[in-house]
Design a protein around this motif. Sequence first.
Motif, PDB file in Angstrom:
ATOM      1  N   ARG A   1     -11.323 -17.670  -3.613  1.00 15.66           N
ATOM      2  CA  ARG A   1     -12.192 -17.850  -4.772  1.00 15.66           C
ATOM      3  C   ARG A   1     -13.452 -18.597  -4.354  1.00 15.66           C
ATOM      4  O   ARG A   1     -13.389 -19.515  -3.546  1.00 15.66           O
ATOM      5  N   VAL A   2     -14.551 -18.216  -4.971  1.00 18.25           N
ATOM      6  CA  VAL A   2     -15.808 -18.918  -4.738  1.00 18.25           C
ATOM      7  C   VAL A   2     -15.907 -20.042  -5.766  1.00 18.25           C
ATOM      8  O   VAL A   2     -15.961 -19.789  -6.961  1.00 18.25           O
ATOM      9  N   PHE A   3     -15.904 -21.283  -5.295  1.00 16.33           N
ATOM     10  CA  PHE A   3     -15.992 -22.425  -6.211  1.00 16.33           C
ATOM     11  C   PHE A   3     -17.436 -22.823  -6.468  1.00 16.33           C
ATOM     12  O   PHE A   3     -17.766 -23.374  -7.511  1.00 16.33           O
ATOM     13  N   GLY A   4     -18.282 -22.552  -5.495  1.00 16.04           N
ATOM     14  CA  GLY A   4     -19.703 -22.854  -5.655  1.00 16.04           C
ATOM     15  C   GLY A   4     -20.466 -22.075  -4.608  1.00 16.04           C
ATOM     16  O   GLY A   4     -19.912 -21.715  -3.572  1.00 16.04           O
ATOM     17  N   GLU A   5     -21.737 -21.784  -4.907  1.00  8.61           N
ATOM     18  CA  GLU A   5     -22.507 -21.003  -3.940  1.00  8.61           C
ATOM     19  C   GLU A   5     -23.987 -21.164  -4.225  1.00  8.61           C
ATOM     20  O   GLU A   5     -24.378 -21.731  -5.246  1.00  8.61           O
TER      21      GLU A   5
ATOM     22  N   TYR B   1     -33.383 -32.214  -5.150  1.00 14.28           N
ATOM     23  CA  TYR B   1     -31.947 -32.122  -4.887  1.00 14.28           C
ATOM     24  C   TYR B   1     -31.373 -31.295  -6.030  1.00 14.28           C
ATOM     25  O   TYR B   1     -31.287 -31.757  -7.162  1.00 14.28           O
TER      26      TYR B   1
ATOM     27  N   VAL C   1     -28.360 -29.415  -7.544  1.00 12.91           N
ATOM     28  CA  VAL C   1     -26.970 -29.013  -7.737  1.00 12.91           C
ATOM     29  C   VAL C   1     -26.812 -28.742  -9.219  1.00 12.91           C
ATOM     30  O   VAL C   1     -27.095 -29.608 -10.044  1.00 12.91           O
TER      31      VAL C   1
ATOM     32  N   MET D   1     -21.382 -26.385 -10.067  1.00 11.95           N
ATOM     33  CA  MET D   1     -20.832 -26.286  -8.713  1.00 11.95           C
ATOM     34  C   MET D   1     -21.742 -25.475  -7.788  1.00 11.95           C
ATOM     35  O   MET D   1     -21.377 -25.192  -6.662  1.00 11.95           O
ATOM     36  N   ASP D   2     -22.891 -25.066  -8.279  1.00 12.29           N
ATOM     37  CA  ASP D   2     -23.789 -24.249  -7.455  1.00 12.29           C
ATOM     38  C   ASP D   2     -24.983 -25.058  -6.959  1.00 12.29           C
ATOM     39  O   ASP D   2     -25.295 -26.117  -7.495  1.00 12.29           O
TER      40      ASP D   2
ATOM     41  N   ALA E   1     -26.558 -32.659   1.902  1.00 14.72           N
ATOM     42  CA  ALA E   1     -25.883 -33.512   0.913  1.00 14.72           C
ATOM     43  C   ALA E   1     -25.460 -32.682  -0.303  1.00 14.72           C
ATOM     44  O   ALA E   1     -24.374 -32.888  -0.862  1.00 14.72           O
TER      45      ALA E   1
ATOM     46  N   VAL F   1     -22.327 -30.753   0.742  1.00 13.59           N
ATOM     47  CA  VAL F   1     -21.177 -31.628   0.961  1.00 13.59           C
ATOM     48  C   VAL F   1     -20.651 -32.135  -0.382  1.00 13.59           C
ATOM     49  O   VAL F   1     -19.443 -32.241  -0.592  1.00 13.59           O
ATOM     50  N   GLU F   2     -21.574 -32.397  -1.326  1.00 14.13           N
ATOM     51  CA  GLU F   2     -21.148 -32.843  -2.654  1.00 14.13           C
ATOM     52  C   GLU F   2     -20.257 -31.791  -3.322  1.00 14.13           C
ATOM     53  O   GLU F   2     -19.189 -32.113  -3.863  1.00 14.13           O
TER      54      GLU F   2
ATOM     55  N   GLU G   1     -16.894 -31.599  -1.691  1.00  8.86           N
ATOM     56  CA  GLU G   1     -16.023 -32.706  -2.110  1.00  8.86           C
ATOM     57  C   GLU G   1     -15.437 -32.437  -3.501  1.00  8.86           C
ATOM     58  O   GLU G   1     -14.250 -32.670  -3.737  1.00  8.86           O
ATOM     59  N   ARG G   2     -16.258 -31.925  -4.413  1.00 10.00           N
ATOM     60  CA  ARG G   2     -15.750 -31.622  -5.752  1.00 10.00           C
ATOM     61  C   ARG G   2     -14.659 -30.551  -5.710  1.00 10.00           C
ATOM     62  O   ARG G   2     -13.690 -30.619  -6.446  1.00 10.00           O
TER      63      ARG G   2
ATOM     64  N   ALA H   1     -14.296 -37.170  -8.222  1.00 10.97           N
ATOM     65  CA  ALA H   1     -15.065 -37.042  -6.995  1.00 10.97           C
ATOM     66  C   ALA H   1     -16.294 -37.932  -7.051  1.00 10.97           C
ATOM     67  O   ALA H   1     -16.846 -38.307  -6.039  1.00 10.97           O
TER      68      ALA H   1
ATOM     69  N   TYR I   1     -21.855 -40.288   3.019  1.00  9.10           N
ATOM     70  CA  TYR I   1     -22.430 -39.183   3.767  1.00  9.10           C
ATOM     71  C   TYR I   1     -23.895 -38.952   3.415  1.00  9.10           C
ATOM     72  O   TYR I   1     -24.614 -38.288   4.125  1.00  9.10           O
ATOM     73  N   ARG I   2     -24.316 -39.499   2.259  1.00 11.40           N
ATOM     74  CA  ARG I   2     -25.684 -39.290   1.795  1.00 11.40           C
ATOM     75  C   ARG I   2     -26.554 -40.462   2.227  1.00 11.40           C
ATOM     76  O   ARG I   2     -26.111 -41.606   2.199  1.00 11.40           O
TER      77      ARG I   2
ATOM     78  N   LEU J   1     -31.545 -41.524  -1.000  1.00 13.99           N
ATOM     79  CA  LEU J   1     -31.245 -40.295  -1.735  1.00 13.99           C
ATOM     80  C   LEU J   1     -30.055 -40.531  -2.669  1.00 13.99           C
ATOM     81  O   LEU J   1     -30.068 -40.152  -3.843  1.00 13.99           O
TER      82      LEU J   1
ATOM     83  N   ARG K   1     -30.986 -42.650  -5.721  1.00 14.03           N
ATOM     84  CA  ARG K   1     -31.797 -41.876  -6.665  1.00 14.03           C
ATOM     85  C   ARG K   1     -30.915 -40.951  -7.504  1.00 14.03           C
ATOM     86  O   ARG K   1     -31.004 -40.912  -8.729  1.00 14.03           O
TER      87      ARG K   1
ATOM     88  N   ARG L   1     -28.439 -39.415 -12.602  1.00 12.80           N
ATOM     89  CA  ARG L   1     -27.296 -38.814 -13.307  1.00 12.80           C
ATOM     90  C   ARG L   1     -26.719 -39.760 -14.345  1.00 12.80           C
ATOM     91  O   ARG L   1     -26.265 -39.324 -15.402  1.00 12.80           O
TER      92      ARG L   1
ATOM     93  N   GLY M   1     -13.639 -13.388 -12.012  1.00  7.64           N
ATOM     94  CA  GLY M   1     -12.638 -14.110 -11.233  1.00  7.64           C
ATOM     95  C   GLY M   1     -13.229 -15.225 -10.401  1.00  7.64           C
ATOM     96  O   GLY M   1     -12.678 -15.661  -9.414  1.00  7.64           O
ATOM     97  N   ARG M   2     -14.379 -15.676 -10.798  1.00  5.22           N
ATOM     98  CA  ARG M   2     -15.066 -16.695 -10.025  1.00  5.22           C
ATOM     99  C   ARG M   2     -14.816 -18.048 -10.670  1.00  5.22           C
ATOM    100  O   ARG M   2     -14.706 -18.147 -11.885  1.00  5.22           O
ATOM    101  N   TYR M   3     -14.745 -19.083  -9.872  1.00  2.00           N
ATOM    102  CA  TYR M   3     -14.528 -20.417 -10.388  1.00  2.00           C
ATOM    103  C   TYR M   3     -15.845 -21.136 -10.518  1.00  2.00           C
ATOM    104  O   TYR M   3     -16.604 -21.201  -9.577  1.00  2.00           O
ATOM    105  N   ALA M   4     -16.129 -21.617 -11.674  1.00  2.00           N
ATOM    106  CA  ALA M   4     -17.420 -22.288 -11.835  1.00  2.00           C
ATOM    107  C   ALA M   4     -17.230 -23.628 -12.520  1.00  2.00           C
ATOM    108  O   ALA M   4     -16.231 -23.851 -13.133  1.00  2.00           O
TER     109      ALA M   4
END
Lengths: 338, 190
Positions: A149-153, A195, A197, A200-201, A233, A236-237, A240-241, B7, B27-28, B32, B35, B40, B187-190
């Motif tokens: 499954r694609v979780f993010g792209e 930045y 995001v 999840m994309d 980043a 990677v975020e 991680e999710r 997370a 890791y960041r 950055l 910010r 958020r 069928g995609r996870y979002a």
Amino acid sequence: MTTVLGIEGTAWNLSAAIVNENDVVAEVTETYRPPTGGIHPREAAQHHAKYASQVIRDLLDEGKQHGVNIGNIDAIAFSQGPGLGPCLRTVATAARMLSLSLNIPLVGVNHCIAHIEVGRWKTPASDPVVLYVSGANSQVLAYRMGKYRVFGETLDIGIGNAFDKFARNAGLSHPGGPKIEEYAKNADGYIPLPYVVKGMDFSFSGLSTAATDALKHASIEDVCYSFQETAFAMMVEVTERALAHTGKSEVLLAGGVGANMRLREMLDIMCDDRGASFYVPEKRFMGDNGAMIAYLGLIMFESGTVTDIDRSHVNPNFRPDDVEVTWIAEDPGIGGTK
Amino acid sequence: MYLTSGAEATVHLEDGVIIKERVPKRYRLVELDERIRKERTRAEARLMSEARRVGVPTPIIYDINGSTIKMEYITGEPIKNVITPLLSERVGEIVGRLHSGGIIHGDLTTSNMILHDDKIYLIDFGLAFVSSIVESQGVDVHVLFQTFESTHKDHEKLIEAFCKGYGKTFENADDVIKRVKEIEKRGRYA
């Protein structure tokens, strides 16, 4: 012992390999290198057409030296997509011809999944969250209930293409990634870049444009550094999710951009902080390679999949989540629920 | 008292006040990272207040400091434990109001809804954003339907009841429900 010959040629790398369950028996690669600019699909396809027979001849010779004859080959695997249409068609034609003339079954494979499976084969990863990063593709995937499954792209271009676009504007040659990584090492500081995001994309095209604009007032070293820090980043975020969401405990890095040491370092830190294991296959299995196509062909063939010639058309937009995974047994060890 | 750690953030309860803190990511790059966490946190607080303005019960914000929010602790039962078709219809009304107001929650699960004083509160706006496009609304509802399916036996009745409530408070409900079916097929996870 099952033995499969596989051919890869979705973009600039024409590569063919013979593998069995244990290892790669032989591999021959002939890379298309554009004199200037980026990969021109037609020229790349012409390159593949020019060298295909030579590569396969050399491969069969090399196989013979390791005790594998044509008669030992059980299936011919090839990249059915995703990739550049003209390149895909050239390689598919070579694969069909081999299959028909040698009377060996054909197995069309998904290029993205080949990257994942070669990683599961060549590292201890068994049920990982995968970050797949290449020129055209940037995806976070994981196995769940019969499919990857694609979780993010990426919502627009792949990270490699974003680097290449920027590199061309900055006067650097193709491929851009390695040059950007070198410049980044000598940076003095970070300059803010978008930045992006969304859920999840992630998105890279605006970032690439902003990096190009930044060259007007900042040094190329600082821009390369900031571009890498921001883009990596973001991915990677999301990785991680996906780990948190799926409850999995492994991360596998796949694809050519995975050669970048800073990206590896960031994933390593993230995994370390979460108590997850991080795996990277050796370099020859990161970029596009014939071995991964042959290996996915092998496990698909063993699980009963063959591709009839009249269903062997290529698909430039072939998605990994279109593929029914027939080679992973449903057990609690893999694909567990969230 | 320590409550959860996703997370992105940790949540503590201190003297009856919820303290939600976005944790630094090693890791960041520090500048950055700071910010992003600050942006958020501010967006989350703003969207919670905005949601209340369009008629969706949310915790009251007491204070924002850097990447930390102090907010009201909503006692009561998570909808997850008490869901019925009747409550699901009311969940639909609330989500309809949220979407009418141009807000996407981003993590609509029955654990993020609390029944308190016979009102349904929406909590955890950590992934919320502003959008009025059908795709975003569809993904929002799709995520909720997935939690119905994975955690509740009579999910078909719950989905039906949700749609009824959703249609009462949101003009474009039919388009969104149609899109949800498309999203499921992908069928995609979002």
